[in-house]
Scaffold this active site. Sequence first.
Site, PDB file in Angstrom:
ATOM      1  N   PRO A  13      12.199 -65.882 -19.517  1.00 49.40           N
ATOM      2  CA  PRO A  13      12.167 -65.909 -18.059  1.00 49.40           C
ATOM      3  C   PRO A  13      10.863 -66.437 -17.462  1.00 49.40           C
ATOM      4  O   PRO A  13       9.767 -66.098 -17.931  1.00 49.40           O
ATOM      5  CB  PRO A  13      12.357 -64.451 -17.645  1.00 49.40           C
ATOM      6  N   ASN A  14      11.039 -67.232 -16.435  1.00 45.99           N
ATOM      7  CA  ASN A  14       9.952 -67.772 -15.604  1.00 45.99           C
ATOM      8  C   ASN A  14       9.142 -68.885 -16.266  1.00 45.99           C
ATOM      9  O   ASN A  14       8.282 -69.483 -15.627  1.00 45.99           O
ATOM     10  CB  ASN A  14       9.008 -66.652 -15.101  1.00 45.99           C
ATOM     11  N   ARG A  21       3.502 -72.032 -11.786  1.00 44.62           N
ATOM     12  CA  ARG A  21       3.372 -70.583 -11.893  1.00 44.62           C
ATOM     13  C   ARG A  21       1.978 -70.215 -12.436  1.00 44.62           C
ATOM     14  O   ARG A  21       1.638 -70.571 -13.563  1.00 44.62           O
ATOM     15  CB  ARG A  21       4.444 -70.085 -12.863  1.00 44.62           C
ATOM     16  N   TYR A  26      -1.491 -70.143 -17.085  1.00 47.00           N
ATOM     17  CA  TYR A  26      -0.542 -70.862 -17.944  1.00 47.00           C
ATOM     18  C   TYR A  26      -0.762 -72.370 -17.989  1.00 47.00           C
ATOM     19  O   TYR A  26      -0.048 -73.064 -18.710  1.00 47.00           O
ATOM     20  CB  TYR A  26       0.892 -70.552 -17.481  1.00 47.00           C
ATOM     21  N   ASN A  76       9.104 -67.670 -27.287  1.00 47.94           N
ATOM     22  CA  ASN A  76       8.260 -67.032 -26.274  1.00 47.94           C
ATOM     23  C   ASN A  76       9.212 -66.239 -25.376  1.00 47.94           C
ATOM     24  O   ASN A  76       9.805 -66.797 -24.453  1.00 47.94           O
ATOM     25  CB  ASN A  76       7.477 -68.057 -25.453  1.00 47.94           C
ATOM     26  N   ALA A  79       8.357 -62.110 -20.342  1.00 45.93           N
ATOM     27  CA  ALA A  79       8.333 -60.686 -19.978  1.00 45.93           C
ATOM     28  C   ALA A  79       9.277 -59.853 -20.852  1.00 45.93           C
ATOM     29  O   ALA A  79       9.043 -58.653 -21.065  1.00 45.93           O
ATOM     30  CB  ALA A  79       8.709 -60.532 -18.508  1.00 45.93           C
ATOM     31  N   GLU A 100       6.662 -65.424 -32.921  1.00 46.57           N
ATOM     32  CA  GLU A 100       6.581 -65.136 -31.477  1.00 46.57           C
ATOM     33  C   GLU A 100       5.288 -65.740 -30.958  1.00 46.57           C
ATOM     34  O   GLU A 100       4.227 -65.613 -31.589  1.00 46.57           O
ATOM     35  CB  GLU A 100       6.609 -63.626 -31.211  1.00 46.57           C
ATOM     36  N   HIS A 102       2.796 -66.563 -27.329  1.00 47.49           N
ATOM     37  CA  HIS A 102       2.482 -66.355 -25.911  1.00 47.49           C
ATOM     38  C   HIS A 102       1.391 -67.350 -25.530  1.00 47.49           C
ATOM     39  O   HIS A 102       0.426 -67.530 -26.290  1.00 47.49           O
ATOM     40  CB  HIS A 102       2.016 -64.921 -25.648  1.00 47.49           C
ATOM     41  N   ARG A 109      -5.053 -58.918 -20.702  1.00 42.70           N
ATOM     42  CA  ARG A 109      -4.335 -58.771 -19.428  1.00 42.70           C
ATOM     43  C   ARG A 109      -3.940 -57.304 -19.204  1.00 42.70           C
ATOM     44  O   ARG A 109      -4.591 -56.407 -19.727  1.00 42.70           O
ATOM     45  CB  ARG A 109      -3.137 -59.730 -19.425  1.00 42.70           C
TER      46      ARG A 109
HETATM   47  C1  DQA Z   1       3.816 -64.777 -21.638  1.00 45.14           C
HETATM   48  C2  DQA Z   1       3.122 -63.431 -21.479  1.00 45.14           C
HETATM   49  C3  DQA Z   1       4.059 -62.410 -20.884  1.00 45.14           C
HETATM   50  O1  DQA Z   1       3.402 -61.170 -20.726  1.00 45.14           O
HETATM   51  C4  DQA Z   1       4.529 -62.875 -19.500  1.00 45.14           C
HETATM   52  O2  DQA Z   1       5.460 -61.959 -18.970  1.00 45.14           O
HETATM   53  C5  DQA Z   1       5.069 -64.246 -19.518  1.00 45.14           C
HETATM   54  C6  DQA Z   1       4.420 -65.266 -20.341  1.00 45.14           C
HETATM   55  C7  DQA Z   1       2.860 -65.878 -22.155  1.00 45.14           C
HETATM   56  O3  DQA Z   1       3.362 -66.888 -22.642  1.00 45.14           O
HETATM   57  O4  DQA Z   1       1.634 -65.734 -22.042  1.00 45.14           O
HETATM   58  O5  DQA Z   1       5.995 -64.576 -18.759  1.00 45.14           O
HETATM   59  O6  DQA Z   1       4.839 -64.641 -22.612  1.00 45.14           O
END
Ligand code: DQA
Length: 149
Positions: A13-14, A21, A26, A76, A79, A100, A102, A109
Amino acid sequence: MAVILNLLVVNGPNLNLLGTREPEIYGSKTLKEIESDISNEFGSIHIEWFQSNDEGEIINKIQTLVDGKVNGLILNPAALSHTSIGILDSLKAISIPKVEVHISNTNHREEFRKNKITAMGCDYIMEGFGPSIYRLAISNLKFVIENKG
Ligand code: DQA
């Protein structure tokens, strides 16, 4: 002879909003730009890129990996990493190497980002190198697969 690799990259998501964003966290590249830059760099690896904001769609996509035709997964979960037992269980059901990733360093954070439920279902975790994390994960996964661990 070098193995011809088939990899799947799944973004949660997102991450479709990369570029606009929170660019200070990011970066300013869009997901499409990241995808095409990295796919071009790894010309000899077939990379499928998949993004969804929907937990069920991500689980369905992971379930397609049970037949073992794809050699490795880069995920990835965004959230959903911090909440999804459903994704964790789907990861446990597949036996190919899983990383995995990020983009941000989640340890720098909020406290809730330190808990990564889905990472328990992955063989490896990498984070905090910005959007290059996908490039680094593909490269590491290639090494692991070609050297059988
Ligand atoms: C994320 C880190 C997560 O905590 C966050 O909710 C994201 C992006 C990252 O790639 O740093 O949406 O996965």
